[in-house]
Scaffold this active site. Structure first.
Site, mmCIF file in Angstrom:
data_model
loop_
_atom_site.group_PDB
_atom_site.id
_atom_site.type_symbol
_atom_site.label_atom_id
_atom_site.label_comp_id
_atom_site.label_asym_id
_atom_site.label_seq_id
_atom_site.Cartn_x
_atom_site.Cartn_y
_atom_site.Cartn_z
ATOM 1 N N HIS A 117 0.830 -1.199 0.000
ATOM 2 C CA HIS A 117 0.000 0.000 0.000
ATOM 3 C C HIS A 117 0.865 1.249 0.000
ATOM 4 O O HIS A 117 2.001 1.240 0.460
ATOM 5 C CB HIS A 117 -1.030 -0.007 1.127
ATOM 6 C CG HIS A 117 -0.539 0.249 2.513
ATOM 7 N ND1 HIS A 117 -0.511 1.505 3.065
ATOM 8 C CD2 HIS A 117 -0.101 -0.588 3.484
ATOM 9 C CE1 HIS A 117 -0.093 1.420 4.322
ATOM 10 N NE2 HIS A 117 0.174 0.174 4.598
ATOM 11 N N ASP B 271 5.882 2.364 7.626
ATOM 12 C CA ASP B 271 4.555 1.905 7.226
ATOM 13 C C ASP B 271 3.867 2.954 6.373
ATOM 14 O O ASP B 271 3.308 3.907 6.912
ATOM 15 C CB ASP B 271 3.745 1.600 8.487
ATOM 16 C CG ASP B 271 2.339 1.131 8.172
ATOM 17 O OD1 ASP B 271 2.054 0.828 7.005
ATOM 18 O OD2 ASP B 271 1.515 1.067 9.097
ATOM 19 N N GLU C 81 -5.143 1.559 2.379
ATOM 20 C CA GLU C 81 -5.044 0.384 3.238
ATOM 21 C C GLU C 81 -5.306 0.780 4.673
ATOM 22 O O GLU C 81 -5.954 0.063 5.438
ATOM 23 C CB GLU C 81 -3.649 -0.245 3.122
ATOM 24 C CG GLU C 81 -3.476 -1.562 3.889
ATOM 25 C CD GLU C 81 -3.005 -1.420 5.331
ATOM 26 O OE1 GLU C 81 -2.924 -2.436 6.024
ATOM 27 O OE2 GLU C 81 -2.718 -0.284 5.788
ATOM 28 N N GLU C 82 -4.783 1.957 5.058
ATOM 29 C CA GLU C 82 -4.874 2.373 6.454
ATOM 30 C C GLU C 82 -6.316 2.585 6.902
ATOM 31 O O GLU C 82 -6.602 2.532 8.095
ATOM 32 C CB GLU C 82 -4.061 3.657 6.683
ATOM 33 C CG GLU C 82 -2.552 3.492 6.478
ATOM 34 C CD GLU C 82 -1.906 2.609 7.528
ATOM 35 O OE1 GLU C 82 -2.611 2.047 8.372
ATOM 36 O OE2 GLU C 82 -0.667 2.469 7.485
ATOM 37 N N ASP D 213 3.897 -4.957 3.255
ATOM 38 C CA ASP D 213 3.374 -3.691 3.782
ATOM 39 C C ASP D 213 4.611 -2.887 4.175
ATOM 40 O O ASP D 213 5.235 -2.241 3.335
ATOM 41 C CB ASP D 213 2.423 -4.012 4.945
ATOM 42 C CG ASP D 213 1.672 -2.815 5.462
ATOM 43 O OD1 ASP D 213 2.292 -1.750 5.588
ATOM 44 O OD2 ASP D 213 0.468 -2.921 5.773
ATOM 45 N N HIS E 166 2.645 4.798 13.037
ATOM 46 C CA HIS E 166 1.510 5.698 12.805
ATOM 47 C C HIS E 166 1.639 7.059 13.489
ATOM 48 O O HIS E 166 0.647 7.726 13.763
ATOM 49 C CB HIS E 166 0.175 5.040 13.199
ATOM 50 C CG HIS E 166 -0.233 3.914 12.288
ATOM 51 N ND1 HIS E 166 -1.432 3.256 12.410
ATOM 52 C CD2 HIS E 166 0.390 3.341 11.230
ATOM 53 C CE1 HIS E 166 -1.533 2.317 11.474
ATOM 54 N NE2 HIS E 166 -0.434 2.351 10.754
HETATM 55 ZN ZN LIG Z 1 0.747 -0.499 6.477
#
Ligand SMILES: [Zn+2]
Length: 692
Positions: free
Chosen positions: A348, A358, A395-396, A424, A511
Site C-alpha cells: 500500500h 509503514d 489500506e490504512e 506492507d 503511525h
Molecule cells: Zn501499512
C-alpha cells in the site's frame, strides 16, 4: 549499527551458493538452471541506494488516502513503472467512503487546561516541523461532544472492564482511557469493546511501557516513541467487512451501486481518538479510586489508579462524512505463454503521515523490485506468466484499495491467480518474518536460501538463527492467518494463496509523525540494505512463480496442519462438553493429505518424464485447491469472509476453522454439527481438486 560494510560489498557481487532441486519450486532441474542467471541478475541489479532515493521521494510529504499528495504519488509510481518497462500501467479509481477529521479537542474542565493533541517537532528530523500533518484521529470514529469523567481501562479488553465492574467502577457514560497493547491487538477491537460496555468515548494512548522510554532509547537516539508521539489508525470493524462499507462484496466504481455507509456491519457507533502519554498523563494523574493492579501499571512515575478522574474532560471529535476517490496503481509484465495466469505483488502507498516504515519502506522496496524485473525483461527474459504490480490506496482506512480491486477483478483472480505476495512495511529492522498459507511455507524457505542477507549468508540462514533463538527447529512461518494488511481480500474473499513478508525490529513510532524518512535512515535500516534484501527476495519469488512448471503449493503440508487445527477444535468442544463427531472432517483432511502427496509426487515425476499434459493437469488442480476452501455463504454475520479455515478475530488474531469454532464458542450443538458438515464438504472439495 548492525552491518559490517565489507561483508556486504562481498555479498552484493557474490552468486548465491545453493540452488534447489525442483521439488519445492515446482520445476525441472533444467528450468532451475535456466533461471539461475536471471536470479543472479535480479540480485545484482537491486541496489540499496536506489531504495533510499525512492524512500526519500515517497516520504517527502504526508500522503494520507484521498489527499492530493497521495494522488501525485500514484502518478509518480505509474510514470516510473512505465520507464521500468512495465505494461498496461493504469490508475484505477474507486470512489469510497473516506471520512477525514475536522475537529479534535480535549479540555480538562475545572482546570481549564487544553490538551495539546499534537506531536512536538525534533531538531534532528526536519519533516517533524511540517505544517501538513493534519489533525490526529481514528478513522471511522463517530462524532461526539461530551463532558464526562475519565476512567482508566488498561488495554480496553473485555476482562479489563470486568475487573472495573468488580471494583464497582461503572464506565457507562464516561470516557474510557485505554493504552495501546503490546503485543499488538487491533484498536478496532478496543473500540468495539468500549462501545459494547457503554462508554461515551474512547481515548487510545501510547504508554511508555509499551513503546516508549521504558523499552529503550527514544527517537531520534533510538527506535522508541518520544514523549508526544501518538498512534493514529482506523477503528473500523473490518473483521466484519473490509473495503468501502457501502459496497459489501462488490467494487466501488464511479456511477456504481452504493448502500448507505451508516448501516454497514463495519461502522463503529463510538467515538475514539489517539493521544500521547504527554497528554494522557494529565488525565492519569487525576485518577481517583482504587490503585490499579500491577499488570495495569504503565511506565509513568506514579501509581496508576482506576478512576474516575476528579475533574471532567470536555471532548469534541468531529469528522467529515465524505466520499473521496482513491487510486490504485496497477502495472504488469505480461506473460508470453500464459497471460491469464497471474502472480500478484502488492504494497500500500497511503500513510497516516509520512509513512517512513509503514508503508513507504515497502513502497521503496517495491519500486526496486519492479525496476529489476522490468530490466530483466528488457534483457531478454520472456515471462511465462503475468506479473501484476499493485500500489494500493487507503489500506490504512479499511484495507480499502486492495479490497475494491479484488472485488473488481474477482473472476479473473479466481480463475488465474497463483499467489499474492504482500509487503506492507518492508524494513523496520533486520529480522525476516513471513506469514503465509501452509502450502507456501517450503517455497518461501527455498526462496530465502537463494537470496543473500546483509549480515552474511542467506536470508534463510539469518531467519533460521532467529527462529532457533525462539525455540523452533525450522525457519518460522506464521500460518495462522488473521488480518491487518492487504492480503485479506485475496485469502478470505477470493481463495488465493498468500504470503506477507517483512524485516522487523524494535519500532515505537508506528503511525506517528516520527515514522519518517529520518527514522528509517538513522535507526530502522541505515544504508537501506534490508530494503534491498526485501526487493531481491520479492523479485526472486515472483520470478520463480512466474516460471514454474507447476505451482509449488504443498497441500500435504496444508492438510497436516489442518489436522492440528481439528485436534485443537475437538479439544475445545470436549472442554465445553459438546457431543460432536469429528470423523467426517478428519477423514476429509486425511484424503486431502494423501492427494496432496500424490499430486506433488505425480507432478515431480511427470516433469522428469517430460509429460507436459500430466504436469498441466496437476498444475490446474493445484490452482483450484485454495478456492475450494471457500464457502459462498461465508461466516455467520459476516458473509464477506468465505474461507472456512481462516478468519480474523476482532483483535486481528487468527481464528482457525472460524465457522465451526464460533459455533463451539457459542455452545450451539446444532450449528456446530452443521459446520462440521460444511467444513467436511470444503475439505473434500480440496481433496477432489487434486485427486490424481
Ligand atoms: Zn501499512
Amino acid at each position: 549499527m548492525r552491518i559490517i560494510l565489507a561483508s556486504l560489498l562481498l555479498l552484493i557481487t557474490a552468486t548465491p551458493a545453493s540452488f534447489q532441486t525442483n521439488s519445492r519450486l515446482g520445476m525441472s532441474h533444467a528450468n532451475v538452471a535456466r533461471l539461475r542467471p536471471f536470479q543472479s541478475q535480479l540480485i545484482e541489479t537491486t541496489r540499496p541506494e536506489n531504495c533510499r532515493r525512492e524512500h526519500r521521494i515517497f516520504t517527502e510529504k504526508p500522503h494520507m488516502a484521498g489527499s492530493v499528495q497521495n494522488y501525485e504519488l500514484a502518478k509518480y509510481v505509474a510514470k516510473r513503472w512505465r520507464e521500468y518497462g512495465l505494461e498496461d500501467v493504469e490508475l484505477v479509481e474507486h470512489p469510497v467512503y473516506l471520512p477525514w477529521p475536522i475537529r479534535y479537542e480535549a479540555t480538562i474542565v475545572a482546570a481549564n487546561e487544553k490538551l495539546s493533541l499534537k506531536e512536538d517537532p525534533i531538531p534532528q528530523d526536519k519533516d517533524s516541523y511540517s505544517d501538513d500533518v493534519g489533525i490526529p484521529y481514528c478513522a471511522y470514529s463517530a462524532d461526539i461532544d461530551v463532558t464526562a469523567p475519565v476512567v482508566y481501562v488498561n488495554s480496553g479488553n473485555p476482562e479489563d472492564y470486568d475487573l472495573l465492574a468488580k471494583q464497582g467502577i461503572d464506565v457507562r457514560g464516561k470516557i474510557a482511557l485505554a493504552r495501546y497493547s503490546v503485543p499488538y491487538s487491533y484498536r478496532g477491537f478496543k473500540a468495539l469493546t468500549a462501545e459494547k460496555r457503554g462508554a461515551a468515548a474512547l481515548l487510545l494512548y501510547s504508554d511508555p511501557a509499551d513503546d516508549g522510554f521504558k523499552k529503550g532509547e527514544v527517537y531520534p537516539w533510538g527506535p522508541w516513541g518520544p514523549e508526544s508521539h501518538l498512534q493514529r489508525g482506523g477503528i473500523v470493524y473490518d473483521f466484519n467487512l473490509p473495503g468501502d462499507p457501502r459496497t459489501p462484496g462488490w467494487a466501488s466504481v464511479p456511477g456504481g451501486r452504493f448502500l448507505p455507509a451508516e448501516t454497514a456491519v463495519s461502522m463503529p457507533t463510538i467515538a475514539a481518538a489517539p493521544m500521547s502519554y504527554k497528554d494522557a498523563r494529565k488525565l492519569l494523574e487525576k485518577m481517583t479510586g482504587p490503585t490499579a493492579p500491577d499488570a495495569w501499571q504503565g511506565g509513568l512515575p506514579f501509581r496508576y489508579r482506576l478512576g474516575p478522574t476528579s475533574d471532567k474532560l470536555h471532548l469534541i471529535i468531529e469528522n467529515d462524512k465524505k466520499v473521496r476517490s482513491i487510486w490504485n496503481v496497477i502495472g504488469r509484465l505480461r506473460g508470453v505463454e500464459r497471460p491469464n495466469e497471474w502472480v500478484v505483488l502488492g504494497n500500500h502507498r497511503d500513510a497516516w503521515v509520512f509513512g517512513g516504515v509503514d508503508p513507504s519502506s515497502g513502497s521503496a522496496s517495491m519500486m526496486e523490485t519492479a525496476r529489476a524485473l522490468g530490466q530483466l525483461k528488457r534483457n531478454g527474459w520472456k515471462p511465462r506468466r503475468t506479473l501484476i504490480f499493485a500500489s494500493w490506496d487507503a489500506e490504512e482506512f479499511t484495507l480499502t484499495g486492495s479490497t475494491e480491486w479484488g472485488e473488481l477483478e474477482a473472476e479473473r483472480l479466481k480463475a488465474g491467480a497463483l499467489a499474492y505476495l504482500n509487503v506492507d512495511s518492508s524494513s523496520s529492522g533486520n529480522s525476516f518474518s513471513a506469514s503465509a498459507v501452509p502450502a507456501l511455507v517450503e517455497f518461501l524457505r527455498d526462496v530465502a536460501r537463494d537470496v543473500p542477507d546483509p549480515s552474511g549468508g542467506s536470508i534463510y540462514d539469518a531467519w533460521l538463527r532467529n527462529s532457533r533463538a525462539e525455540g523452533s527447529k525450522e525457519a518460522l512461518v506464521t500460518t495462522r492467518l488473521g488480518s491487518g494488511s492487504d492480503y485479506t481480500v485475496f485469502l478470505n474473499f477470493l481463495g488465493v494463496p498468500i504470503a506477507d513478508l517483512t524485516f522487523d525490529g524494535p519500532y515505537g513510532v508506528y503511525h506517528s509523525i516520527y515514522d519518517s524518512f529520518t527514522w528509517v535512515d538513522r535507526v530502522g535500516d541505515p544504508g537501506y540494505y534490508y530494503h534491498a534484501a526485501m526487493a531481491r527476495y520479492w523479485a526472486v519469488a515472483a520470478l520463480l512463480l512466474a516460471e514454474c512448471d507447476y505451482v509449488p503449493l504443498d497441500y500435504a503440508a496444508y492438510a497436516r496442519e489442518m489436522q492440528v487445527y481439528i485436534d485443537e477444535t475437538e479439544r475445545a468442544a470436549r472442554e465445553r462438553k459438546m457431543q460432536l463427531d469429528f470423523r467426517s472432517v478428519r477423514e476429509a483432511a486425511r484424503a486431502w493429505e494423501r492427494n496432496g502427496m500424490t499430486a506433488s509426487a505425480g507432478a515431480r515425476s511427470a516433469v522428469e518424464r517430460g509429460d507436459r499434459a500430466r504436469v498441466e493437469l496437476i498444475h490446474k488442480g493445484l490452482m483450484k485447491v485454495e478456492r475450494a476452501l471457500l464457502d459462498e455463504a461465508g461466516l455467520a454475520g459476516r458473509p464477506w469472509f468465505k474461507h472456512l479455515l481462516y478468519a480474523p478475530r476482532p483483535t486481528y488474531k487468527a481464528l482457525i476453522l472460524p465457522a465451526l469454532t464460533e459455533a463451539i464458542e457459542a455452545g450451539d450443538n446444532n450449528l456446530a454439527r452443521a459446520e462440521i458438515a460444511r467444513l467436511s464438504r470444503a475439505l473434500n472439495r480440496a481433496a477432489k481438486a487434486i485427486d490424481f
